[in-house]
Enzyme design. Structure first.
Site, PDB file in Angstrom:
ATOM      1  N   VAL A 114      36.805  39.740  34.126  1.00 27.48           N
ATOM      2  CA  VAL A 114      36.092  40.882  33.564  1.00 27.48           C
ATOM      3  C   VAL A 114      35.147  41.402  34.642  1.00 27.48           C
ATOM      4  O   VAL A 114      34.465  40.618  35.310  1.00 27.48           O
ATOM      5  CB  VAL A 114      35.274  40.478  32.319  1.00 27.48           C
ATOM      6  CG1 VAL A 114      34.585  41.702  31.711  1.00 27.48           C
ATOM      7  CG2 VAL A 114      36.150  39.771  31.288  1.00 27.48           C
ATOM      8  N   CYS A 115      35.116  42.721  34.825  1.00 27.23           N
ATOM      9  CA  CYS A 115      34.132  43.328  35.711  1.00 27.23           C
ATOM     10  C   CYS A 115      34.269  42.755  37.129  1.00 27.23           C
ATOM     11  O   CYS A 115      35.371  42.591  37.639  1.00 27.23           O
ATOM     12  CB  CYS A 115      32.751  43.103  35.100  1.00 27.23           C
ATOM     13  SG  CYS A 115      31.405  44.092  35.744  1.00 27.23           S
ATOM     14  N   THR A 116      33.164  42.412  37.764  1.00 25.69           N
ATOM     15  CA  THR A 116      33.199  41.911  39.133  1.00 25.69           C
ATOM     16  C   THR A 116      33.640  40.456  39.225  1.00 25.69           C
ATOM     17  O   THR A 116      33.665  39.886  40.326  1.00 25.69           O
ATOM     18  CB  THR A 116      31.828  42.080  39.818  1.00 25.69           C
ATOM     19  OG1 THR A 116      30.821  41.466  39.003  1.00 25.69           O
ATOM     20  CG2 THR A 116      31.500  43.543  40.019  1.00 25.69           C
ATOM     21  N   THR A 134      38.145  46.526  38.456  1.00 26.25           N
ATOM     22  CA  THR A 134      36.826  45.924  38.338  1.00 26.25           C
ATOM     23  C   THR A 134      35.880  46.996  37.805  1.00 26.25           C
ATOM     24  O   THR A 134      36.333  48.086  37.413  1.00 26.25           O
ATOM     25  CB  THR A 134      36.357  45.360  39.696  1.00 26.25           C
ATOM     26  OG1 THR A 134      35.140  44.626  39.507  1.00 26.25           O
ATOM     27  CG2 THR A 134      36.139  46.460  40.715  1.00 26.25           C
TER      28      THR A 134
END
Length: 202
Positions: A114-116, A134
């Site tokens: 998830v995300c970074t 990202t």
């Protein structure tokens, strides 16, 4: 559901992890039931948080979380979730943690971010020659840092088979519902989203 059929989801946490990055997936996998079912006896997944050490983790915003397990001592994982947050800027250089992620990827059915959190997968070489995404604010950084990865800036979820990445923060909920759909069908994923009162538009 029998204990054997329940999949174990390990969600990595670390200092400065983004709260919704890991709590969103935790909620999805904790709530998921076959369509029409409510009972805890019908749960499809067991979700647990895993940290590098058996210590309180300080999340973004100051939330304090006690992990269920550590990277040295946890049950076998079927699914791994690697969240993001400011902490990834440090943890992506934590070779012990990156090596653990690589080891888990050899055993899990699915490795997700998830995300970074995608940067931790990328540091382990897991995204090479794959498409990934990202947080929108880190797209350029990721493209510049990992030229062997095809970074998509217009997708909330990118499914490459065993590896699934998602965009920032709330997109982790969409990614987790996508996993529920892949493993248990659309109706079950929609039921899970409804139980969460989440407006899911996959």
């Amino acid at each position: 559901m029998t204990q054997k059929s329940i999949l174990t989801v390990g969600i990595l946490i670390f200092n400065e992890v983004e709260v919704l990055d890991f709590c969103g997936p935790f909620e999805v996998f904790s709530v998921a039931r076959l369509a029409g079912q409510h009972s805890d006896a019908q749960q499809l997944f067991q979700a647990l948080t895993i940290a590098e050490a058996d210590e309180i983790v300080t999340c973004r915003g100051g939330l304090l979380v006690k992990p269920h397990a550590t990277i040295e001592q946890h049950p076998p994982l079927d699914i791994l979730v690697v969240p993001g947050g400011q902490g990834t800027r440090k943890e992506m250089y934590n070779q012990r943690l990156v090596d653990w992620i690589k080891q888990q990827d050899q055993r899990t059915q699915l490795t997700t971010s998830v995300c970074t959190g995608a940067f931790l997968l990328a540091e382990g070489g897991l995204l090479n020659e794959h498409r990934a995404t990202t947080h929108w604010g880190s797209i350029s950084w990721m493209r510049d840092t990992y030229p062997d990865i095809s970074i998509l800036d217009d997708a909330r979820v990118v499914d490459e088979g065993r590896i699934i990445t998602s965009a920032g923060i709330s997109a982790g909920i969409d990614m987790s519902l996508h996993v529920v759909e892949r493993l248990h069908g659309r109706e079950t994923a929609e039921w899970t989203a409804r139980r969460m009162e989440y407006d899911w538009r996959s």
